[in-house]
Design a protein around this motif. Structure first.
Motif, PDB file in Angstrom:
ATOM      1  N   SER A 172       0.818  -1.212   0.000  1.00 40.15           N
ATOM      2  CA  SER A 172       0.000   0.000   0.000  1.00 40.15           C
ATOM      3  C   SER A 172       0.856   1.267   0.000  1.00 40.15           C
ATOM      4  N   ASP A 173       2.106   1.173   0.390  1.00 40.43           N
ATOM      5  CA  ASP A 173       3.000   2.336   0.404  1.00 40.43           C
ATOM      6  C   ASP A 173       3.331   2.832  -0.993  1.00 40.43           C
ATOM      7  N   TYR A 174       3.132   2.022  -2.011  1.00 43.03           N
ATOM      8  CA  TYR A 174       3.440   2.453  -3.372  1.00 43.03           C
ATOM      9  C   TYR A 174       2.522   3.575  -3.843  1.00 43.03           C
ATOM     10  N   GLY A 175       1.298   3.580  -3.412  1.00 44.74           N
ATOM     11  CA  GLY A 175       0.349   4.602  -3.841  1.00 44.74           C
ATOM     12  C   GLY A 175      -0.637   4.053  -4.851  1.00 44.74           C
ATOM     13  N   VAL A 176      -1.256   4.962  -5.590  1.00 41.94           N
ATOM     14  CA  VAL A 176      -2.283   4.613  -6.575  1.00 41.94           C
ATOM     15  C   VAL A 176      -1.617   4.245  -7.895  1.00 41.94           C
ATOM     16  N   VAL A 177      -2.077   3.178  -8.514  1.00 45.11           N
ATOM     17  CA  VAL A 177      -1.545   2.765  -9.814  1.00 45.11           C
ATOM     18  C   VAL A 177      -1.903   3.817 -10.865  1.00 45.11           C
ATOM     19  N   LYS A 178      -0.882   4.288 -11.584  1.00 48.35           N
ATOM     20  CA  LYS A 178      -1.081   5.298 -12.628  1.00 48.35           C
ATOM     21  C   LYS A 178      -0.985   4.704 -14.036  1.00 48.35           C
ATOM     22  N   GLY A 179      -0.436   3.507 -14.158  1.00 49.98           N
ATOM     23  CA  GLY A 179      -0.300   2.856 -15.461  1.00 49.98           C
ATOM     24  C   GLY A 179       0.770   1.792 -15.412  1.00 49.98           C
ATOM     25  N   ASP A 180       0.904   1.073 -16.499  1.00 54.40           N
ATOM     26  CA  ASP A 180       1.954   0.064 -16.591  1.00 54.40           C
ATOM     27  C   ASP A 180       2.344  -0.153 -18.047  1.00 54.40           C
ATOM     28  N   SER A 218       6.767   4.877 -21.544  1.00 50.42           N
ATOM     29  CA  SER A 218       5.527   5.606 -21.245  1.00 50.42           C
ATOM     30  C   SER A 218       5.382   5.884 -19.762  1.00 50.42           C
ATOM     31  N   VAL A 219       6.262   6.736 -19.209  1.00 43.61           N
ATOM     32  CA  VAL A 219       6.138   7.093 -17.796  1.00 43.61           C
ATOM     33  C   VAL A 219       4.779   7.780 -17.618  1.00 43.61           C
ATOM     34  N   ALA A 220       3.957   7.203 -16.781  1.00 43.29           N
ATOM     35  CA  ALA A 220       2.586   7.688 -16.599  1.00 43.29           C
ATOM     36  C   ALA A 220       2.561   9.085 -15.993  1.00 43.29           C
ATOM     37  N   SER A 221       1.630   9.889 -16.448  1.00 47.85           N
ATOM     38  CA  SER A 221       1.439  11.230 -15.907  1.00 47.85           C
ATOM     39  C   SER A 221       1.131  11.138 -14.417  1.00 47.85           C
ATOM     40  N   GLY A 222       1.829  11.910 -13.620  1.00 43.92           N
ATOM     41  CA  GLY A 222       1.616  11.905 -12.180  1.00 43.92           C
ATOM     42  C   GLY A 222       2.344  10.808 -11.440  1.00 43.92           C
ATOM     43  N   ALA A 223       3.146  10.014 -12.138  1.00 43.56           N
ATOM     44  CA  ALA A 223       3.885   8.928 -11.486  1.00 43.56           C
ATOM     45  C   ALA A 223       5.013   9.495 -10.627  1.00 43.56           C
ATOM     46  N   LEU A 224       5.110   8.985  -9.409  1.00 42.86           N
ATOM     47  CA  LEU A 224       6.179   9.379  -8.494  1.00 42.86           C
ATOM     48  C   LEU A 224       7.209   8.282  -8.308  1.00 42.86           C
ATOM     49  N   ASN A 225       6.796   7.051  -8.540  1.00 37.92           N
ATOM     50  CA  ASN A 225       7.699   5.921  -8.427  1.00 37.92           C
ATOM     51  C   ASN A 225       7.214   4.797  -9.341  1.00 37.92           C
ATOM     52  N   ALA A 226       8.077   3.791  -9.480  1.00 38.85           N
ATOM     53  CA  ALA A 226       7.747   2.657 -10.351  1.00 38.85           C
ATOM     54  C   ALA A 226       8.317   1.376  -9.770  1.00 38.85           C
ATOM     55  N   LEU A 227       7.648   0.299 -10.051  1.00 42.56           N
ATOM     56  CA  LEU A 227       8.095  -1.042  -9.690  1.00 42.56           C
ATOM     57  C   LEU A 227       8.429  -1.749 -11.003  1.00 42.56           C
ATOM     58  N   ASP A 277      17.201 -11.642 -25.297  1.00 43.31           N
ATOM     59  CA  ASP A 277      16.409 -10.518 -24.796  1.00 43.31           C
ATOM     60  C   ASP A 277      15.694 -10.899 -23.505  1.00 43.31           C
ATOM     61  N   SER A 278      15.344  -9.886 -22.734  1.00 41.33           N
ATOM     62  CA  SER A 278      14.502 -10.064 -21.560  1.00 41.33           C
ATOM     63  C   SER A 278      13.313  -9.120 -21.703  1.00 41.33           C
ATOM     64  N   THR A 279      12.316  -9.310 -20.895  1.00 37.51           N
ATOM     65  CA  THR A 279      11.162  -8.427 -20.885  1.00 37.51           C
ATOM     66  C   THR A 279      11.015  -7.875 -19.479  1.00 37.51           C
ATOM     67  N   ILE A 280      10.854  -6.561 -19.380  1.00 35.31           N
ATOM     68  CA  ILE A 280      10.577  -5.964 -18.075  1.00 35.31           C
ATOM     69  C   ILE A 280       9.116  -5.537 -18.041  1.00 35.31           C
ATOM     70  N   PHE A 281       8.531  -5.630 -16.866  1.00 32.67           N
ATOM     71  CA  PHE A 281       7.172  -5.162 -16.657  1.00 32.67           C
ATOM     72  C   PHE A 281       7.254  -4.038 -15.635  1.00 32.67           C
ATOM     73  N   VAL A 282       6.677  -2.888 -15.974  1.00 35.68           N
ATOM     74  CA  VAL A 282       6.776  -1.694 -15.139  1.00 35.68           C
ATOM     75  C   VAL A 282       5.376  -1.250 -14.731  1.00 35.68           C
ATOM     76  N   THR A 283       5.196  -1.009 -13.431  1.00 33.71           N
ATOM     77  CA  THR A 283       3.955  -0.423 -12.937  1.00 33.71           C
ATOM     78  C   THR A 283       4.309   0.908 -12.293  1.00 33.71           C
ATOM     79  N   TYR A 284       3.575   1.945 -12.683  1.00 35.65           N
ATOM     80  CA  TYR A 284       3.807   3.308 -12.192  1.00 35.65           C
ATOM     81  C   TYR A 284       2.804   3.637 -11.099  1.00 35.65           C
ATOM     82  N   PHE A 285       3.274   4.315 -10.062  1.00 32.37           N
ATOM     83  CA  PHE A 285       2.442   4.690  -8.921  1.00 32.37           C
ATOM     84  C   PHE A 285       2.566   6.186  -8.661  1.00 32.37           C
ATOM     85  N   GLY A 286       1.529   6.760  -8.096  1.00 34.10           N
ATOM     86  CA  GLY A 286       1.581   8.188  -7.767  1.00 34.10           C
ATOM     87  C   GLY A 286       0.754   8.498  -6.549  1.00 34.10           C
TER      88      GLY A 286
END
Length: 96
Positions: A9-17, A31-40, A87-96
């Motif tokens: 829950s410390d990550y915040g609200v999901v803004k995109g991935d 595609s860094v999501a608008s309003g993103a403060l951090n990412a996993l 190659d590898s694939t990364i999965f990114v979730t943005y939080f804000g």
């Protein structure tokens, strides 16, 4: 509440991935999501390197397959590259 739930829950609200293929040319987050403060960031099945700047196959922080990276700032300048022949694939979730 369990410690795992409190930490998530410390990550915040999901803004995109997004999902990105990491190959032999360094790539930035697309595609860094608008309003993103951090990412996993979760790495896929092959080792990669990450660097704030431009990594090479031998320069940058090494990420093992299936490892996780928390980004808290400078998301626009971080780049990823594969270390070996696959190659590898990364999965990114943005939080804000």
């Amino acid at each position: 509440m369990s410690r795992a739930r409190a930490a998530a829950s410390d990550y915040g609200v999901v803004k995109g991935d997004e999902s990105l293929t990491v190959s032999s040319t360094a790539i930035a987050l697309a595609s860094v999501a608008s309003g993103a403060l951090n990412a996993l960031v979760t790495n896929g099945a092959e080792p990669i390197r990450v660097r704030w700047g431009t990594p090479t196959a031998s320069v940058g922080h090494y990420l093992n397959p299936y490892s996780v990276l928390d980004l808290y700032s400078s998301m626009e300048s971080v780049k990823f590259i594969r270390t070996g022949g696959s190659d590898s694939t990364i999965f990114v979730t943005y939080f804000g």
